[in-house]
Design an enzyme around this catalytic site. Structure first.
Site, PDB file in Angstrom:
ATOM      1  NE  ARG A  73       4.000  23.936  46.133  1.00  0.00           N
ATOM      2  CZ  ARG A  73       5.002  24.623  45.551  1.00  0.00           C
ATOM      3  NH1 ARG A  73       5.691  25.517  46.258  1.00  0.00           N
ATOM      4  NH2 ARG A  73       5.318  24.414  44.283  1.00  0.00           N
ATOM      5  CG  ASN A 105       6.080  23.328  36.162  1.00  0.00           C
ATOM      6  OD1 ASN A 105       6.020  24.536  36.347  1.00  0.00           O
ATOM      7  ND2 ASN A 105       5.347  22.699  35.260  1.00  0.00           N
ATOM      8  CB  VAL A 106       9.496  22.391  42.054  1.00  0.00           C
ATOM      9  CG1 VAL A 106      10.352  23.612  41.742  1.00  0.00           C
ATOM     10  CG2 VAL A 106       8.167  22.799  42.710  1.00  0.00           C
ATOM     11  CG  HIS A 122      12.236  27.905  39.050  1.00  0.00           C
ATOM     12  ND1 HIS A 122      11.052  28.422  38.599  1.00  0.00           N
ATOM     13  CD2 HIS A 122      13.187  28.721  38.554  1.00  0.00           C
ATOM     14  CE1 HIS A 122      11.274  29.508  37.866  1.00  0.00           C
ATOM     15  NE2 HIS A 122      12.563  29.706  37.815  1.00  0.00           N
ATOM     16  CB  CYS A 133      26.957  20.427  54.128  1.00  0.00           C
ATOM     17  SG  CYS A 133      25.765  19.082  53.979  1.00  0.00           S
ATOM     18  N   GLY A 189       2.183  27.178  29.236  1.00  0.00           N
ATOM     19  CA  GLY A 189       1.685  27.244  30.605  1.00  0.00           C
ATOM     20  C   GLY A 189       2.511  28.081  31.550  1.00  0.00           C
ATOM     21  CB  THR A 190       5.343  29.958  31.746  1.00  0.00           C
ATOM     22  OG1 THR A 190       5.980  30.858  32.648  1.00  0.00           O
ATOM     23  CG2 THR A 190       5.793  30.243  30.325  1.00  0.00           C
ATOM     24  CD  GLU A 217      -6.132  33.348  32.410  1.00  0.00           C
ATOM     25  OE1 GLU A 217      -6.763  32.483  33.041  1.00  0.00           O
ATOM     26  OE2 GLU A 217      -5.373  34.195  32.939  1.00  0.00           O
TER      27      GLU A 217
HETATM   28  N1  APR Z   1      -2.688  25.004  30.066  1.00  0.00           N
HETATM   29  C1  APR Z   1      -1.783  25.973  29.736  1.00  0.00           C
HETATM   30  N2  APR Z   1      -1.588  27.092  30.480  1.00  0.00           N
HETATM   31  C2  APR Z   1      -2.366  27.238  31.582  1.00  0.00           C
HETATM   32  C3  APR Z   1      -3.353  26.284  31.963  1.00  0.00           C
HETATM   33  C4  APR Z   1      -3.493  25.125  31.139  1.00  0.00           C
HETATM   34  N3  APR Z   1      -4.376  24.171  31.428  1.00  0.00           N
HETATM   35  N4  APR Z   1      -3.958  26.723  33.096  1.00  0.00           N
HETATM   36  C5  APR Z   1      -3.380  27.925  33.420  1.00  0.00           C
HETATM   37  N5  APR Z   1      -2.424  28.230  32.498  1.00  0.00           N
HETATM   38  C6  APR Z   1      -1.539  29.396  32.456  1.00  0.00           C
HETATM   39  C7  APR Z   1      -2.083  30.648  33.130  1.00  0.00           C
HETATM   40  O1  APR Z   1      -2.874  31.413  32.225  1.00  0.00           O
HETATM   41  C8  APR Z   1      -0.794  31.378  33.519  1.00  0.00           C
HETATM   42  O2  APR Z   1      -0.388  32.275  32.486  1.00  0.00           O
HETATM   43  O3  APR Z   1      -0.371  29.057  33.172  1.00  0.00           O
HETATM   44  C9  APR Z   1       0.249  30.256  33.636  1.00  0.00           C
HETATM   45  C10 APR Z   1       0.776  29.991  35.045  1.00  0.00           C
HETATM   46  O4  APR Z   1       1.477  31.107  35.449  1.00  0.00           O
HETATM   47  P1  APR Z   1       2.131  31.194  36.911  1.00  0.00           P
HETATM   48  O5  APR Z   1       1.166  30.749  37.911  1.00  0.00           O
HETATM   49  O6  APR Z   1       2.713  32.564  37.017  1.00  0.00           O
HETATM   50  O7  APR Z   1       3.280  30.090  36.860  1.00  0.00           O
HETATM   51  P2  APR Z   1       4.728  30.163  36.229  1.00  0.00           P
HETATM   52  O8  APR Z   1       4.769  30.980  35.007  1.00  0.00           O
HETATM   53  O9  APR Z   1       5.213  28.787  36.134  1.00  0.00           O
HETATM   54  O10 APR Z   1       5.548  30.922  37.404  1.00  0.00           O
HETATM   55  C11 APR Z   1       6.925  31.041  37.287  1.00  0.00           C
HETATM   56  O11 APR Z   1       7.096  31.802  39.552  1.00  0.00           O
HETATM   57  O12 APR Z   1       6.146  31.571  41.571  1.00  0.00           O
HETATM   58  C12 APR Z   1       7.286  31.300  40.862  1.00  0.00           C
HETATM   59  O13 APR Z   1       8.905  29.621  41.110  1.00  0.00           O
HETATM   60  C13 APR Z   1       7.564  29.829  40.770  1.00  0.00           C
HETATM   61  O14 APR Z   1       8.252  28.532  38.835  1.00  0.00           O
HETATM   62  C14 APR Z   1       7.353  29.523  39.295  1.00  0.00           C
HETATM   63  C15 APR Z   1       7.594  30.855  38.634  1.00  0.00           C
END
Ligand code: APR
Length: 253
Positions: A73, A105-106, A122, A133, A189-190, A217
């Site tokens: 990654r 995000n990382v 995260h 340590c 985007g989460t 979505e």
């Molecule tokens: N713009 C906005 N949102 C988007 C886009 C885009 N171009 N493409 C996809 N998405 C949305 C998807 O519909 C989804 O709802 O981004 C979201 C991503 O969700 P996850 O993959 O679940 O990611 P995240 O919410 O960041 O996950 C949280 O889970 O796996 C752990 O530690 C990891 O930080 C992460 C945490």
């Protein structure tokens, strides 16, 4: 959305009056940069079991496997760039007296886009942490032993929060405080499936913030949002920044 979009009055009012703005981001903000998300179609967890790659137990069991997966990654990061969504959020930072970007995000793309007022909930795969340590170091090119060792002899691991691990206290405390005091909160985007980050927009809404979700979505959060922008962040956030700048005459106010 474009500069001519008709924004709901509630949004315009909230953006004009806002003194404290919080933006929460997840993997979706980096999707248009070419980094896959975790869930949903072609998400990382479709191909990789998080119990084998993202838990302290997995690292205990097979440190090299876990290390190599993060190295895979990491090696993608120099090949991608922040997208207009990241850049728009960096611009928003300068338009409000108080602003905090809270990212799950990382990948470090927000920092590369110029964001400064941010907390990483995260961790960041650009850093290593000693599993013995806890010393933090910048990740470098992978050479020699896998995983490499710290000067203390401990195995190095990526400085990320694995499932079952506590989040960095200071970052989480700042995120809670800012969310509860926010006038305007963007969830971008989460999927809103991972706690405690998923509770931040709820706390903001319960404390009176105007809540905007940006996600092609819509998630369960869309129900309680004042505005749900069901489109990619790379399109929605530049339009948001454009409108906020227009409403605030580009000033902090
Ligand atoms: N713009 C906005 N949102 C988007 C886009 C885009 N171009 N493409 C996809 N998405 C949305 C998807 O519909 C989804 O709802 O981004 C979201 C991503 O969700 P996850 O993959 O679940 O990611 P995240 O919410 O960041 O996950 C949280 O889970 O796996 C752990 O530690 C990891 O930080 C992460 C945490």
């Amino acid at each position: 959305m474009s500069g001519t979009t008709r924004w709901p009055d509630g949004f315009s009012e909230a953006a004009r009056r806002c003194r404290r703005c919080v933006v929460l981001t997840g993997a979706g903000i980096s999707a248009e940069s070419g980094l896959v998300t975790f869930r949903g179609m072609q998400g990382l967890w479709e191909d990789f079991n998080p119990l084998d790659y993202a838990t302290p137990e997995a690292f205990e069991r097979d440190p090299a496997k876990v290390w190599n997966w993060y190295q895979w990654r990491r090696d993608k990061l120099p090949l991608v760039e922040p997208n207009p969504g990241h850049l728009a959020i960096a611009e928003l930072e300068g338009l409000f007296p108080e602003f905090l970007l809270v990212t799950q995000n990382v990948d470090g793309l927000h920092q590369r886009a110029g964001s400064r007022r941010l907390v990483e909930l995260h961790g960041n795969i650009g850093r290593n942490k000693c599993s013995l340590c806890s010393a933090l170091t910048q990740a470098g090119p992978a050479t020699g032993e896998v995983p490499p060792r710290c000067g203390c002899g401990g195995l190095l691991r990526p400085d990320v929060v694995w499932f079952g691990e506590a989040l960095p206290q200071e970052a989480m405390a700042s995120a809670w405080e800012a969310s509860r005091a926010a006038d305007l909160f963007f969830s971008v985007g989460t999927s809103g499936l991972v706690q405690p980050a998923a509770s931040l927009p709820v706390a903001a809404k319960q404390n009176g913030a105007y809540l905007v979700e940006v996600n092609p979505e819509p998630t369960p959060l869309a129900q309680m949002s004042d505005l749900a922008l069901a489109e990619p962040a790379g399109q929605a956030m530049p339009a948001v920044a454009w409108e906020v700048r227009r409403l605030r005459n580009g000033k902090l106010l």
